[in-house]
Motif scaffolding. Structure first.
Motif, PDB file in Angstrom:
ATOM      1  N   GLU A  21      -4.308  15.616   1.841  1.00  0.00           N
ATOM      2  CA  GLU A  21      -4.169  14.383   2.643  1.00  0.00           C
ATOM      3  C   GLU A  21      -4.424  14.677   4.118  1.00  0.00           C
ATOM      4  O   GLU A  21      -5.113  13.916   4.795  1.00  0.00           O
ATOM      5  N   PHE A  26      -5.792   6.137  -5.780  1.00  0.00           N
ATOM      6  CA  PHE A  26      -5.297   7.083  -4.777  1.00  0.00           C
ATOM      7  C   PHE A  26      -4.982   8.425  -5.437  1.00  0.00           C
ATOM      8  O   PHE A  26      -5.373   9.479  -4.944  1.00  0.00           O
ATOM      9  N   ARG A  29       0.748   4.006  -2.863  1.00  0.00           N
ATOM     10  CA  ARG A  29       0.435   5.396  -2.525  1.00  0.00           C
ATOM     11  C   ARG A  29       1.551   6.332  -2.977  1.00  0.00           C
ATOM     12  O   ARG A  29       1.286   7.438  -3.433  1.00  0.00           O
ATOM     13  N   ARG A  76       0.836  -1.196   0.000  1.00  0.00           N
ATOM     14  CA  ARG A  76       0.000   0.000   0.000  1.00  0.00           C
ATOM     15  C   ARG A  76       0.876   1.253   0.000  1.00  0.00           C
ATOM     16  O   ARG A  76       0.578   2.218  -0.694  1.00  0.00           O
ATOM     17  N   GLY A 126      -1.398   2.800  -8.014  1.00  0.00           N
ATOM     18  CA  GLY A 126      -1.717   4.029  -7.303  1.00  0.00           C
ATOM     19  C   GLY A 126      -2.767   4.890  -7.988  1.00  0.00           C
ATOM     20  O   GLY A 126      -3.029   6.009  -7.561  1.00  0.00           O
TER      21      GLY A 126
END
Length: 142
Positions: A96, A51, A10, A6, A48
């Protein structure tokens, strides 16, 4: 998906988002067009993608709020005078911090600094780190 996978996904997503945000600012295209153009022409890997797309759409939707947060903490730098790379790294990381509560502050700041080292100028990493540290503190993000 493991946390290591992950993290890598990301990281690639953040790099793609930075490129799309840069394109949006440079050419005036909207998020959906930038997303389409990037993945159709530049995205060599789709890693990704979800995301990155979430960040780009969020930065467009929350753009005024994000820019105001950045302006509030960057006393000696007008947003318009920042380099385009630094400005867009700050935007994606600020998004974020305000919208992705599952990502720890430390991770967001470290990843933004890495983007600044890779894509920015000599002083970008320190500048991005300082601004984001103040933003995270103001937001109460631990």
């Amino acid at each position: 998906m493991s946390s290591t996978a992950r993290t890598g996904s990301r990281r690639k997503g953040r790099e793609a988002a930075l490129q799309m945000l840069y394109q949006m600012e440079a050419s005036g295209v909207r998020a959906e067009q930038a997303i389409h153009l990037f993945w159709a022409n530049l995205g060599s890997s789709r890693e990704g993608e979800d995301f990155a797309n979430r960040i780009v759409r969020g930065c467009e939707t929350e753009g005024d709020k994000i820019d105001e947060i950045i302006r509030k903490v960057s006393q000696h730098w007008r947003l318009e005078r920042m380099t385009r790379v630094d400005r867009n790294i700050l935007r994606l990381a600020t998004y974020e911090l305000i919208a992705m509560e599952d990502i720890p502050r430390r991770v967001t700041l470290n990843e933004a600094v890495e983007l600044a080292k890779r894509y920015g100028s000599d002083g970008s990493a320190g500048f991005v780190n300082g601004v984001l540290d103040r933003i995270a503190s103001d937001l109460g993000k631990d």
